[in-house]
Design a protein around this motif. Structure first.
Motif, mmCIF file in Angstrom:
data_model
loop_
_atom_site.group_PDB
_atom_site.id
_atom_site.type_symbol
_atom_site.label_atom_id
_atom_site.label_comp_id
_atom_site.label_asym_id
_atom_site.label_seq_id
_atom_site.Cartn_x
_atom_site.Cartn_y
_atom_site.Cartn_z
ATOM 1 N N LEU A 9 -50.865 -30.969 1.104
ATOM 2 C CA LEU A 9 -49.426 -30.783 1.311
ATOM 3 C C LEU A 9 -49.138 -29.339 1.703
ATOM 4 C CD1 LEU A 9 -47.848 -32.730 -1.694
ATOM 5 C CD2 LEU A 9 -48.183 -33.523 0.658
ATOM 6 N N LEU A 10 -48.242 -29.185 2.640
ATOM 7 C CA LEU A 10 -47.828 -27.861 3.114
ATOM 8 C C LEU A 10 -46.412 -27.621 2.588
ATOM 9 C CD1 LEU A 10 -48.361 -25.425 4.916
ATOM 10 C CD2 LEU A 10 -47.674 -26.808 6.879
ATOM 11 N N VAL A 11 -46.339 -26.919 1.466
ATOM 12 C CA VAL A 11 -45.064 -26.780 0.762
ATOM 13 C C VAL A 11 -44.612 -25.331 0.777
ATOM 14 C CG1 VAL A 11 -43.821 -27.236 -1.378
ATOM 15 C CG2 VAL A 11 -45.787 -28.643 -0.776
ATOM 16 N N ASN A 12 -43.424 -25.109 1.298
ATOM 17 C CA ASN A 12 -42.841 -23.764 1.340
ATOM 18 C C ASN A 12 -43.836 -22.756 1.934
ATOM 19 O OD1 ASN A 12 -40.580 -24.885 0.082
ATOM 20 N ND2 ASN A 12 -41.397 -24.454 -1.961
ATOM 21 N N GLY A 13 -44.557 -23.211 2.948
ATOM 22 C CA GLY A 13 -45.455 -22.324 3.671
ATOM 23 C C GLY A 13 -46.852 -22.197 3.082
ATOM 24 N N THR A 14 -47.109 -22.866 1.967
ATOM 25 C CA THR A 14 -48.435 -22.775 1.354
ATOM 26 C C THR A 14 -49.106 -24.144 1.358
ATOM 27 O OG1 THR A 14 -47.639 -21.022 -0.096
ATOM 28 C CG2 THR A 14 -49.693 -22.085 -0.740
ATOM 29 N N ARG A 15 -50.384 -24.143 1.706
ATOM 30 C CA ARG A 15 -51.124 -25.402 1.763
ATOM 31 C C ARG A 15 -51.787 -25.668 0.401
ATOM 32 N NH1 ARG A 15 -52.355 -28.027 6.360
ATOM 33 N NH2 ARG A 15 -51.618 -26.321 7.649
ATOM 34 N N ILE A 75 -42.964 -29.026 4.392
ATOM 35 C CA ILE A 75 -42.033 -29.472 3.345
ATOM 36 C C ILE A 75 -41.331 -28.235 2.801
ATOM 37 C CG2 ILE A 75 -41.877 -30.488 1.026
ATOM 38 C CD1 ILE A 75 -44.661 -31.823 1.737
ATOM 39 N N THR A 76 -40.016 -28.306 2.675
ATOM 40 C CA THR A 76 -39.284 -27.228 2.001
ATOM 41 C C THR A 76 -38.600 -27.807 0.784
ATOM 42 O OG1 THR A 76 -38.850 -26.186 4.141
ATOM 43 C CG2 THR A 76 -37.581 -25.373 2.274
ATOM 44 N N THR A 77 -38.791 -27.139 -0.348
ATOM 45 C CA THR A 77 -38.099 -27.525 -1.572
ATOM 46 C C THR A 77 -37.120 -26.411 -1.943
ATOM 47 O OG1 THR A 77 -39.604 -26.414 -3.118
ATOM 48 C CG2 THR A 77 -40.262 -28.621 -2.346
ATOM 49 N N LEU A 81 -36.248 -21.830 -0.712
ATOM 50 C CA LEU A 81 -35.065 -21.448 0.076
ATOM 51 C C LEU A 81 -34.781 -19.953 0.067
ATOM 52 C CD1 LEU A 81 -32.053 -23.858 -0.333
ATOM 53 C CD2 LEU A 81 -33.658 -23.646 1.561
ATOM 54 N N ALA A 82 -34.835 -19.358 -1.101
ATOM 55 C CA ALA A 82 -34.539 -17.922 -1.175
ATOM 56 C C ALA A 82 -35.658 -17.163 -0.474
ATOM 57 C CB ALA A 82 -34.421 -17.479 -2.631
ATOM 58 N N ALA A 83 -35.302 -16.119 0.249
ATOM 59 C CA ALA A 83 -36.319 -15.342 0.955
ATOM 60 C C ALA A 83 -36.047 -13.860 0.745
ATOM 61 C CB ALA A 83 -36.292 -15.675 2.448
ATOM 62 N N ASP A 84 -37.098 -13.083 0.622
ATOM 63 C CA ASP A 84 -36.980 -11.631 0.455
ATOM 64 C C ASP A 84 -36.047 -11.273 -0.702
ATOM 65 O OD1 ASP A 84 -38.604 -11.398 2.711
ATOM 66 O OD2 ASP A 84 -36.875 -11.457 4.055
ATOM 67 N N GLY A 85 -36.114 -12.051 -1.766
ATOM 68 C CA GLY A 85 -35.308 -11.742 -2.937
ATOM 69 C C GLY A 85 -33.832 -12.048 -2.784
ATOM 70 N N ARG A 86 -33.474 -12.751 -1.708
ATOM 71 C CA ARG A 86 -32.054 -13.082 -1.506
ATOM 72 C C ARG A 86 -31.877 -14.582 -1.498
ATOM 73 N NH1 ARG A 86 -29.315 -9.574 3.096
ATOM 74 N NH2 ARG A 86 -27.543 -10.484 2.015
ATOM 75 N N LEU A 87 -30.795 -15.022 -2.116
ATOM 76 C CA LEU A 87 -30.484 -16.446 -2.099
ATOM 77 C C LEU A 87 -30.155 -16.890 -0.684
ATOM 78 C CD1 LEU A 87 -28.162 -16.791 -5.232
ATOM 79 C CD2 LEU A 87 -30.571 -17.427 -5.028
ATOM 80 N N HIS A 88 -30.421 -18.138 -0.414
ATOM 81 C CA HIS A 88 -29.955 -18.758 0.837
ATOM 82 C C HIS A 88 -28.415 -18.751 0.812
ATOM 83 C CE1 HIS A 88 -28.909 -22.056 3.540
ATOM 84 N NE2 HIS A 88 -30.100 -21.918 4.092
#
Ligand code: FES
Length: 156
Positions: A9-15, A75-77, A81-88
């Motif tokens: 599974l490829l989840v949030n950029g990690t396999r 897959i994104t869970t 969603l949050a990136a670089d310490g910031r909420l979406h």
């Protein structure tokens, strides 16, 4: 050598390679094998939307998808969603608009809302109601959820 049995599974950029059988749902794989417990098991029947994740850019009820079917597809869970310490922006808008009470449906609402905004449907209240109808909220926070989606859509 033959590849190890199981599912990748490829989840949030990690396999991740999981030694699971073909009967395991994506929801159970996420929650029980990867400890990604943001997606919730509400009904396990495809009726509540609490388990919503984004698969290949589209929202799905992860309780209805076999993990094997999601193999090697992005897959994104909610955890991703949050990136670089910031909420979406939609996570932030849920806070600003008080768009949850008990919070159980919230990860699914947000994942569904993110996909809906990306589909270009986040501006009109009737459209939002229609396309969020698969995400139930027992607390009835719908008005605030819609306000949050509209605000986030206006910013993106
Ligand atoms: Fe998947 Fe309810 S737990 S739709």
């Amino acid at each position: 050598t033959a590849p190890a049995p199981g599912v990748t599974l490829l989840v949030n950029g990690t396999r991740h390679h999981l030694a699971i059988g073909p009967e395991v749902t994506l929801l159970d794989a996420l929650r029980e094998r990867l400890n990604l417990t943001g997606a919730k098991k509400g009904c396990d029947l495809g009726q509540c939307g609490a388990c919503t994740v984004i698969l290949d850019g589209k929202r799905v009820n992860s309780c209805l998808v076999l993990a094997a079917r999601a193999q090697d597809r992005p897959i994104t869970t909610i955890e991703g969603l949050a990136a670089d310490g910031r909420l979406h922006p939609l996570q932030q808008a849920f806070i600003t608009h008080d768009a949850f009470q008990c919070g159980y449906c919230t990860p699914g609402q947000i994942m569904s809302g993110v996909a809906l905004i990306e589909e270009g449907r986040g501006h009109d209240e009737a459209e939002i109601r229609k396309h969020m109808s698969g995400n139930l909220c027992r607390c009835g926070a719908y008005a605030n959820i819609i306000a949050a989606i509209r605000e986030a859509a206006a910013r993106t």
